[in-house]
Design an enzyme around this catalytic site. Structure first.
Site, PDB file in Angstrom:
ATOM      1  CB  CYS A  71      -0.934  -0.004   1.202  1.00 45.17           C
ATOM      2  SG  CYS A  71      -2.160  -1.327   1.175  1.00 45.17           S
ATOM      3  CG  ASP A 126     -24.481   8.290 -12.293  1.00 39.32           C
ATOM      4  OD1 ASP A 126     -23.407   7.992 -11.727  1.00 39.32           O
ATOM      5  OD2 ASP A 126     -24.969   7.590 -13.202  1.00 39.32           O
TER       6      ASP A 126
END
Length: 221
Positions: A45, A139
């Protein structure tokens, strides 16, 4: 229920390294990438966060906001950012969500809803399923979900490629073929009849089969 493509991305409030946010409000009318991490100070990470910071201008050009999540408090995120800068050359230049109560990880189906306790005392292996990439449209609907194992670093160039395709196909009635890159030929969407296609593409198209109608990428996209 697991989240699926087309679902509304769940809204939430959270503390981040850049202040408190309400997720949908923070997204506004932009596209967004939410990518998650099982623990701070994990090696794979660390490389991912540094690389994402380096290529953030590419996301900015496409009107895409980036936000990370790790199931640790934000004070640890700040210390981790120093390591990321020192080892990768770039510190995170986007918000990092703190999720010590595991609430967002559970809300997004990355941990079972029955998971109890907090991030304290949990190991990366306990949270190994918190390795998702969600791309969310203006959206607020989920457009892409990718899940990686802990031992495999994510390919954020691929995320950019997919965003190029999704933004193109949202604007024009086309689809993109395998391994497509911006500027290459595209396929007329199946929802477009041949008669309609003739008005959109008066120059015609290549059709190795009637259902494979190939045209240049639309201009202005």
């Amino acid at each position: 229920m697991a989240l699926q493509l087309g679902d509304i991305a769940p809204d939430f409030e959270a503390d981040t390294t850049q202040g408190h946010i309400r997720f949908h409000e923070w997204l506004g009318n932009s596209w967004g990438v939410l990518f998650s991490h099982p623990k701070d100070f994990t090696p794979v990470c660390t490389t991912e966060l540094g690389y994402m910071a380096r290529i953030k201008p590419e996301f900015d050009k496409r009107g895409v906001k980036i936000i990370g999540l790790s199931v640790d408090p934000i004070d640890l995120h700040a210390k981790w950012a120093d390591d990321i800068k020192e080892t990768q050359g770039f510190a995170p230049n986007f918000p990092m969500i703190g999720d010590p109560a595991l609430s967002i990880a559970k809300l997004y189906g990355m941990l079972p809803a029955s998971t109890s306790g907090t991030s304290q005392g949990r190991t990366p292996a306990d949270n190994q399923t918190v390795r998702n990439v969600f791309v969310i449209g203006p959206d607020k609907k989920i457009k892409l979900i990718m899940v990686y194992p802990m031992t495999t670093g994510r390919n954020f160039d691929e995320v950019l490629r997919v965003i190029n395709s999704m933004q193109l196909t949202a604007k024009h009635r086309v689809a993109t073929p395998v391994n497509w890159k911006a500027g290459e030929d595209v396929i007329i969407a199946g929802s477009v009849s041949d008669e309609e296609a003739k008005t959109i593409y008066p120059q015609g198209w290549k059709a190795p089969r009637p259902y494979i109608r190939i045209v240049p990428q639309p201009k202005g996209s």
